[in-house]
Design an enzyme around this catalytic site. Structure first.
Site, PDB file in Angstrom:
ATOM      1  N   GLY A  14       0.828  -1.209   0.000  1.00 56.61           N
ATOM      2  CA  GLY A  14       0.000   0.000   0.000  1.00 56.61           C
ATOM      3  C   GLY A  14       0.855   1.250   0.000  1.00 56.61           C
ATOM      4  O   GLY A  14       1.881   1.304   0.667  1.00 56.61           O
ATOM      5  N   ARG A  75       1.038  -4.775  -5.863  1.00 55.01           N
ATOM      6  CA  ARG A  75       1.043  -6.053  -5.148  1.00 55.01           C
ATOM      7  C   ARG A  75       1.373  -7.090  -6.220  1.00 55.01           C
ATOM      8  O   ARG A  75       0.727  -7.136  -7.255  1.00 55.01           O
ATOM      9  CB  ARG A  75      -0.311  -6.296  -4.493  1.00 55.01           C
ATOM     10  CG  ARG A  75      -0.679  -5.123  -3.555  1.00 55.01           C
ATOM     11  CD  ARG A  75      -1.717  -5.476  -2.539  1.00 55.01           C
ATOM     12  NE  ARG A  75      -2.232  -4.277  -1.891  1.00 55.01           N
ATOM     13  CZ  ARG A  75      -1.849  -3.815  -0.696  1.00 55.01           C
ATOM     14  NH1 ARG A  75      -0.935  -4.460  -0.006  1.00 55.01           N
ATOM     15  NH2 ARG A  75      -2.377  -2.727  -0.187  1.00 55.01           N
ATOM     16  N   ASP A 106       4.564  -5.296   6.135  1.00 56.79           N
ATOM     17  CA  ASP A 106       5.061  -6.624   6.516  1.00 56.79           C
ATOM     18  C   ASP A 106       5.134  -7.594   5.335  1.00 56.79           C
ATOM     19  O   ASP A 106       6.032  -8.429   5.268  1.00 56.79           O
ATOM     20  CB  ASP A 106       4.246  -7.212   7.666  1.00 56.79           C
ATOM     21  CG  ASP A 106       2.783  -7.369   7.319  1.00 56.79           C
ATOM     22  OD1 ASP A 106       2.269  -6.569   6.513  1.00 56.79           O
ATOM     23  OD2 ASP A 106       2.135  -8.289   7.847  1.00 56.79           O
ATOM     24  N   THR A 130       3.837   2.258   5.839  1.00 57.75           N
ATOM     25  CA  THR A 130       2.444   1.807   5.816  1.00 57.75           C
ATOM     26  C   THR A 130       1.627   2.715   6.725  1.00 57.75           C
ATOM     27  O   THR A 130       2.101   3.083   7.804  1.00 57.75           O
ATOM     28  CB  THR A 130       2.301   0.332   6.271  1.00 57.75           C
ATOM     29  OG1 THR A 130       0.926   0.056   6.514  1.00 57.75           O
ATOM     30  CG2 THR A 130       3.083   0.010   7.523  1.00 57.75           C
ATOM     31  N   ASP A 132      -0.764   1.916   8.435  1.00 59.45           N
ATOM     32  CA  ASP A 132      -1.365   1.145   9.537  1.00 59.45           C
ATOM     33  C   ASP A 132      -0.602   1.199  10.864  1.00 59.45           C
ATOM     34  O   ASP A 132      -1.129   0.780  11.894  1.00 59.45           O
ATOM     35  CB  ASP A 132      -1.508  -0.331   9.133  1.00 59.45           C
ATOM     36  CG  ASP A 132      -2.569  -0.519   8.063  1.00 59.45           C
ATOM     37  OD1 ASP A 132      -3.438   0.368   7.940  1.00 59.45           O
ATOM     38  OD2 ASP A 132      -2.521  -1.541   7.346  1.00 59.45           O
ATOM     39  N   ASP A 134       1.746  -0.643  12.073  1.00 60.15           N
ATOM     40  CA  ASP A 134       1.620  -1.968  12.695  1.00 60.15           C
ATOM     41  C   ASP A 134       2.899  -2.798  12.557  1.00 60.15           C
ATOM     42  O   ASP A 134       2.838  -4.012  12.468  1.00 60.15           O
ATOM     43  CB  ASP A 134       0.439  -2.725  12.052  1.00 60.15           C
ATOM     44  CG  ASP A 134       0.610  -2.925  10.556  1.00 60.15           C
ATOM     45  OD1 ASP A 134       1.564  -2.361   9.988  1.00 60.15           O
ATOM     46  OD2 ASP A 134      -0.202  -3.634   9.959  1.00 60.15           O
ATOM     47  N   ARG A 176      -7.408  -2.925   8.531  1.00 64.93           N
ATOM     48  CA  ARG A 176      -7.965  -4.289   8.487  1.00 64.93           C
ATOM     49  C   ARG A 176      -7.568  -5.068   9.733  1.00 64.93           C
ATOM     50  O   ARG A 176      -8.359  -5.816  10.287  1.00 64.93           O
ATOM     51  CB  ARG A 176      -7.449  -5.033   7.241  1.00 64.93           C
ATOM     52  CG  ARG A 176      -8.247  -4.763   5.982  1.00 64.93           C
ATOM     53  CD  ARG A 176      -7.876  -5.759   4.918  1.00 64.93           C
ATOM     54  NE  ARG A 176      -6.439  -5.788   4.679  1.00 64.93           N
ATOM     55  CZ  ARG A 176      -5.818  -5.097   3.729  1.00 64.93           C
ATOM     56  NH1 ARG A 176      -6.513  -4.346   2.918  1.00 64.93           N
ATOM     57  NH2 ARG A 176      -4.519  -5.168   3.566  1.00 64.93           N
TER      58      ARG A 176
HETATM   59  P1  ATP Z   1       0.577  -2.808   3.476  1.00 62.28           P
HETATM   60  O1  ATP Z   1       0.857  -2.993   4.950  1.00 62.28           O
HETATM   61  O2  ATP Z   1       0.395  -1.395   3.119  1.00 62.28           O
HETATM   62  O3  ATP Z   1      -0.485  -3.717   2.946  1.00 62.28           O
HETATM   63  P2  ATP Z   1       2.532  -4.681   2.575  1.00 62.28           P
HETATM   64  O4  ATP Z   1       3.979  -4.542   2.256  1.00 62.28           O
HETATM   65  O5  ATP Z   1       2.198  -5.546   3.746  1.00 62.28           O
HETATM   66  O6  ATP Z   1       1.943  -3.222   2.719  1.00 62.28           O
HETATM   67  P3  ATP Z   1       1.510  -6.693   0.751  1.00 62.28           P
HETATM   68  O7  ATP Z   1       0.634  -6.549  -0.429  1.00 62.28           O
HETATM   69  O8  ATP Z   1       1.121  -7.620   1.841  1.00 62.28           O
HETATM   70  O9  ATP Z   1       1.751  -5.197   1.288  1.00 62.28           O
HETATM   71  O10 ATP Z   1       2.978  -7.152   0.246  1.00 62.28           O
HETATM   72  C1  ATP Z   1       3.619  -6.442  -0.787  1.00 62.28           C
HETATM   73  C2  ATP Z   1       4.259  -7.398  -1.717  1.00 62.28           C
HETATM   74  O11 ATP Z   1       5.261  -8.175  -1.044  1.00 62.28           O
HETATM   75  C3  ATP Z   1       3.329  -8.464  -2.308  1.00 62.28           C
HETATM   76  O12 ATP Z   1       2.565  -7.962  -3.370  1.00 62.28           O
HETATM   77  C4  ATP Z   1       4.325  -9.512  -2.767  1.00 62.28           C
HETATM   78  O13 ATP Z   1       4.907  -9.169  -4.007  1.00 62.28           O
HETATM   79  C5  ATP Z   1       5.398  -9.419  -1.671  1.00 62.28           C
HETATM   80  N1  ATP Z   1       5.204 -10.516  -0.710  1.00 62.28           N
HETATM   81  C6  ATP Z   1       4.291 -10.587   0.280  1.00 62.28           C
HETATM   82  N2  ATP Z   1       4.380 -11.773   0.931  1.00 62.28           N
HETATM   83  C7  ATP Z   1       5.348 -12.471   0.311  1.00 62.28           C
HETATM   84  C8  ATP Z   1       5.933 -13.766   0.479  1.00 62.28           C
HETATM   85  N3  ATP Z   1       5.519 -14.596   1.428  1.00 62.28           N
HETATM   86  N4  ATP Z   1       6.930 -14.135  -0.349  1.00 62.28           N
HETATM   87  C9  ATP Z   1       7.375 -13.306  -1.313  1.00 62.28           C
HETATM   88  N5  ATP Z   1       6.879 -12.082  -1.528  1.00 62.28           N
HETATM   89  C10 ATP Z   1       5.900 -11.665  -0.736  1.00 62.28           C
END
Ligand code: ATP
Length: 328
Positions: A14, A75, A106, A130, A132, A134, A176
């Site tokens: 995000g 994503r 994360d 982020t 959030d 978190d 969320r």
């Molecule tokens: P936000 O907290 O704003 O949602 P985020 O970094 O947690 O941000 P995610 O969409 O969960 O957002 O993760 C971002 C990207 O990280 C994913 O689209 C994917 O490409 C990569 N990613 C997430 N989990 C994994 C995993 N287990 N292995 C490899 N890549 C991952």
């Protein structure tokens, strides 16, 4: 002496206000230290598609005040696969990149850690970006302050009309899994109730609370609902409450994506600048598989492993208790 020579930076997951000040800081700190820098567009998606470009000091001019991220974000499902990671690795090697700064949440860190364990010759450093708030290892994440201020501004406006019409508003905010924005906004706007994913709230108790407010001559009531609350979204909750609460006209507002946008606050500009600067300096010192964070106003490095393992949602009981007392 630098152990690294070429650094890449991406934003992922995000978007969050403050990512641009952080990108600027990463690029300029790297250039100051005689490193080459490439920007990767659309997070891990751009890494797999080899969508990279050279960045210079002027590439990041006049972006401190911009929301979103000039590098774009995405994503990316293919990065979760071994094949996707291999392509990403080959693309980085082709560019001569030996260090990677990832700005995200994360999920982004989970991907970065997996990648770095498979390919340890590329050093990785995470920056918590982020709205959030978190992530373990940083009291604040990029974007949280700006998003909370945006929510407060919106709720203040809703309070004006709620008060004029003796209305009860349910306002849904982002979160969320994290009630961080809801709780801060609730305290700042004097919400009559705050519903969070971290704490189950019985609808009967909420109704009792609203009736007490009415008996105490409150002319309007605001209930803030974090989107991950277990009772469902603001519309569901409003419907359940409306049947019991006859004294107020009930309305619902979903703030939605406006919470992500806007010019970063002073706090997020400074946080982004500090974290970006610290991320590059840590890589230069030879660190990898770490996250840079801010604890007690000092930069702190936490291993990505620990940041992810300790990642759990804790209710800030003291703030919640205070919010309840102050809204009588
Ligand atoms: P936000 O907290 O704003 O949602 P985020 O970094 O947690 O941000 P995610 O969409 O969960 O957002 O993760 C971002 C990207 O990280 C994913 O689209 C994917 O490409 C990569 N990613 C997430 N989990 C994994 C995993 N287990 N292995 C490899 N890549 C991952």
């Amino acid at each position: 002496m630098n152990k690294i020579s070429k650094l890449a930076v991406l934003t992922s997951g995000g978007d969050a206000p403050g990512m641009n000040p952080c990108i600027r800081s990463v690029v300029r700190t790297a250039i100051y230290n005689n490193l080459n820098v490439v920007g990767i567009r659309r997070g891990y998606q751009g890494l797999i598609e080899d969508d990279m470009f050279d960045m210079h000091a002027r590439s990041v001019s006049n972006i401190l005040n911009l929301g979103g991220t000039i590098l774009k974000t995405a994503r990316c499902l293919p990065f979760r696969t071994d094949e996707g990671m291999e392509i990403a690795y080959q693309n980085l090697k082709k560019q001569g990149v030996d260090a990677l700064v990832v700005i995200g949440g994360d999920g982004t860190f989970t991907g970065a850690l997996r990648f770095s364990k498979k390919y340890p010759d590329i050093a990785v450093m995470g920056v918590p970006g982020t709205i959030d708030n978190d992530l373990y290892g940083s009291t604040y994440t990029l974007g949280f302050d700006t998003a909370t201020n945006t929510v407060i501004e919106a709720i203040d406006k809703i309070r004006d009309t709620a008060d004029a019409h003796d209305r009860l508003f349910f306002i849904e905010v982002m979160g969320r899994d994290s009630g961080a924005i809801a709780l801060r906004a609730g305290i700042s706007c004097g919400a009559e109730a705050i519903l969070l994913p971290e704490k189950a709230t019985a609808i009967d108790d909420l109704i009792k609370n609203l009736k007490t407010g009415e008996n105490n001559k409150k002319s309007s009531s605001i209930v803030i609902v974090a989107e991950g609350d277990k009772n469902g979204g603001a519309y569901d909750i409003a419907q359940k409450v409306q049947k019991e609460v006859k004294f107020y006209d009930v309305k619902v507002t979903i703030l939605g994506h406006l919470q992500r946008g806007g010019s970063p606050s002073a706090f997020d500009r400074i946080l982004g600048s500090r974290l970006g600067y610290a991320a590059v300096n840590a890589l230069i010192k030879g660190e990898s598989q770490m996250m840079v964070g801010l604890e007690a106003n000092h930069i702190k490095l936490t291993t990505l492993e620990e940041a992810l393992n300790q990642h759990e949602f804790k209710l800030e009981e003291d703030l919640m208790e205070m919010a309840e007392i102050l809204s009588i």
